[in-house]
Design a protein around this motif. Sequence first.
Motif, short mmCIF file in Angstrom:
data_model
loop_
_atom_site.label_atom_id
_atom_site.label_comp_id
_atom_site.label_asym_id
_atom_site.label_seq_id
_atom_site.Cartn_x
_atom_site.Cartn_y
_atom_site.Cartn_z
N UNK A 192 80.75 3.28 -41.83
CA UNK A 192 80.81 4.87 -42.27
C UNK A 192 81.81 6.02 -41.43
N UNK A 193 82.60 5.46 -40.21
CA UNK A 193 83.48 6.46 -39.88
C UNK A 193 84.77 6.28 -40.56
N UNK A 194 84.44 5.71 -41.15
CA UNK A 194 86.26 4.99 -42.38
C UNK A 194 86.41 5.95 -43.35
N UNK A 195 87.37 6.60 -43.60
CA UNK A 195 87.88 7.41 -44.40
C UNK A 195 86.56 8.97 -44.60
N UNK A 196 85.99 9.05 -43.29
CA UNK A 196 85.40 9.88 -43.22
C UNK A 196 85.58 11.31 -43.67
N UNK A 197 86.51 11.94 -42.32
CA UNK A 197 87.38 12.88 -42.17
C UNK A 197 88.48 12.83 -42.84
N UNK A 198 89.37 11.48 -42.25
CA UNK A 198 91.38 11.41 -42.74
C UNK A 198 91.04 10.28 -43.53
N UNK A 199 91.75 9.66 -44.49
CA UNK A 199 91.58 8.30 -44.54
C UNK A 199 93.07 7.91 -44.54
N UNK A 211 99.52 10.63 -46.43
CA UNK A 211 98.33 10.56 -46.78
C UNK A 211 98.30 11.28 -47.93
N UNK A 221 78.37 3.98 -47.81
CA UNK A 221 78.65 3.56 -45.88
C UNK A 221 77.75 3.73 -45.42
N UNK A 222 77.14 5.03 -45.56
CA UNK A 222 76.17 5.82 -44.73
C UNK A 222 74.82 5.64 -44.63
N UNK A 250 92.46 18.87 -41.14
CA UNK A 250 93.36 17.94 -41.76
C UNK A 250 94.24 18.19 -42.26
N UNK A 251 94.40 19.24 -43.03
CA UNK A 251 95.87 18.78 -44.44
C UNK A 251 97.00 18.75 -43.36
N UNK A 263 81.28 7.31 -48.64
CA UNK A 263 80.74 7.72 -47.47
C UNK A 263 78.99 7.88 -47.89
N UNK A 265 101.44 14.29 -40.98
CA UNK A 265 101.17 13.88 -42.06
C UNK A 265 101.68 12.30 -42.98
N UNK A 285 97.10 16.95 -40.21
CA UNK A 285 96.64 16.28 -39.63
C UNK A 285 97.59 14.82 -39.77
N UNK A 315 74.50 1.33 -42.93
CA UNK A 315 74.31 1.49 -41.96
C UNK A 315 73.14 1.79 -41.05
N UNK A 340 93.56 14.84 -51.76
CA UNK A 340 92.45 14.02 -51.50
C UNK A 340 91.58 14.57 -53.40
N UNK A 375 85.53 10.24 -52.50
CA UNK A 375 85.16 9.55 -50.89
C UNK A 375 84.04 10.47 -50.61
#
Lengths: 171, 587
Positions: free
Chosen positions: B311-318, A1, A71-72, B294-295, A68, B299, B297, A75, A4, A64
């Motif tokens: 909007x669900x994409x890349x919101x919490x996890x890239x 990953x 995207x928000x 998250x860090x 968002x 890995x 998750x 929708x 950020x 990021x």
Amino acid sequence: MAPMDTNIESRTIAVLVDNEPGVLARVIGLFSGRGYNIESLTVTEVDVAHGLSRITVVTSGTAQILEQIKAQLGRLVPVHRVRDLTKEGTSVERELALIKVAGAGEKRVEALRIADIFRARVVDSSHDHFVFEMTGKSDKLDVFVDLMQPLGLIDVSRTGVVAISRGAKAL
Amino acid sequence: MATEQFTGAEIVIKALKDQGVDTVFGYPGGAVLPIYDAIFKQNDIKHVLVRQEGGAVHAAEGYARSTGKVGVVLVTSGPGATNAVTGLTDALLDSIPLICLTGQVPTHLIGNDAFQEADTTGITRPCTKHNYLVRDIETLSRTMHEAFYVAQNGRPGPVVIDLPKDVQQGKIDTYLAPEDVKHRSYRPQVNGEVDHINEAVELIANAKRPVFYVGGGVINSGSSASAVLTELVRLTGAPCTTTLMGLGAYPGTDKQFLGMLGMHGTYEANLAMYNCDVMINVGARFDDRITGVIDEFSPDSKKIHIDIDASSINKNVMVDLPIVGDAGRVVEEILRIWKEKKHSLDTKSLKAWWLRIDEWRAKDCLGYVQDGPIIKPQHAIKRLYELTKDRKPYITTEVGQHQMWAAQYFHFDEPKKWMTSGGLGTMGYGLPAAVGAQLAHREDLVIDISGEASFMMNMQELGTIAQYKLPVKIFIVNNQWMGMVRQWQQLLHGNRHSESYSDALPDFVKLAESFGLKGMRCEKAEDLDQMLQEMIDSPEPVIFDCQVAKEENCYPMIPSGAAHYEMLLGPEDSAAKPISEEGMVLV
């Protein structure tokens, strides 16, 4: 990953929406509810025949967060299009300000001289005040307002940023 | 011949009929009387009278979730609308398609602080997918059909239509049918991009340690989505886990199923997520209950994320490979290409991966010991499952420990059987949701797995159950605590049980009897099976007060602020691994 990105950027986003009651509240509510920044926001109807309004919003955040935000916005049901004018090609940005300066004597002369340099127009005046109209990029307006501060600035009204992409393509 | 005239109220009813609605959950009041009058004059749509508007919305959710249709609610202005707000928010977070019709004061009084006036569209704007205030009868039929379209298409959600009384009473001679109405701009993307789908197939085909991570999006996409997903998972031979909302999207008794993942998910599901090399997220949203910190998750994995909501994409996890589209359609396409290219996973790697998973499974993280007369809550739910599974019951739950135990010990082999408040975590959801599910499935077994504290939050709906003779079974896992609150106070707040004791509980048997329902109480493990069978066999509504071990905790558990591999498996682990200060600020 991928790690950020914490770098904060500013973006100008154009949003084409149905001109219906509550649409602005929806957009503003989205920003406040999700904790996004609004640096500037303008809205007015741009296509009367089709009932479309255009919102220009200047916002900031990490890459990021900015994705968002788009995207928000995308929708929301009455939103037709969302374009990132900063990221997708280049754009022209302008803001209009009306600036009231009150005073007499040397300061009054100096205010008029600076206005001339900045190509601000006088749209109202009396013996003891001027109202200047100025159009330009926001930072230019900032500088002018700062210069007017010691010269009797008493009132400022600004429109916020409007923007349009360069080139022959529409939104 | 004069043209036919409709009142606004009649248009509302006609539009509901044309949309295929057969049941409306509601509560009357001054600002919706014209619609209630129109309901009185027809027989096609059944109105179900709840006891509080909040119950109407949860009942409509249960109806929608168990049928795949849109749930419809009818409430009055002001308090009617504000009481609906919790349910609307619940439906928004769990993506349940609802239409909520709210009465409103007449247009000329709007903004006057009139009696029972509330700014319903203002209040519900952030808790609906969309809302409308119909100011003009001319737009009424269009708005009704548009609202149904919006509620069902894309990521489903609740839509409010606020109807001023003068609009309901006005007259008009035109009516637009559903096929005459097309939304001017809302066109959600349902088909994934071909390039991305091809890339996903390649990524899966080259995986050594893949895992399918499946969410409620598959259930919302319809039964065929579950079928194609199940086929794909079986064809690949890869392990599959689901979220709380996704239970039933993949058969819960299948050998490739690892159980639910997340905070109270299984050890094997969470470790598979942590250790996988390719994660295929189908219709889930990387919720914080799922990811842990998250860090840390998953890995080392490449992540594919299929979601209808960009909007669900890349919101919490890239993620590495986002695919925006309908879960069913995208999976169907993946399956088609997979078969066409005759792909298969590398047998040796897959075997090694399953060996590791089997080691985690061997921990038996859901194991418990039932000895002595006191009923363990896990045992109560496990026996309930075993004694009812042949009847394929519809299960609703409230929120808390019993909800997690139900998710762990009940298994669902098909979608739409499991209804729980996942995103919002609304105590009091399960009882009215069971009302909605039972109304949609009169002949089936519907059970609300409840806790005694949650039950109290919407127990007024016992009146609805009694009135409509709904044979709902309310199975109260009664430990006399707000169990999950007590558990967190034990683990995070030095065992200081601040205000979490369920004091002054009613006698649930007498309570049932006072509504004309059957009441049962079970206090001993040896009586459990026989009493459960009696409940199941009863044609009546039953409140079953199952008195269980009071201070049992829900394990396994990923404490807040921890990673998947830091799961607590039981009380011994909890003592050994105190929760970090960073974790304590999280919810």
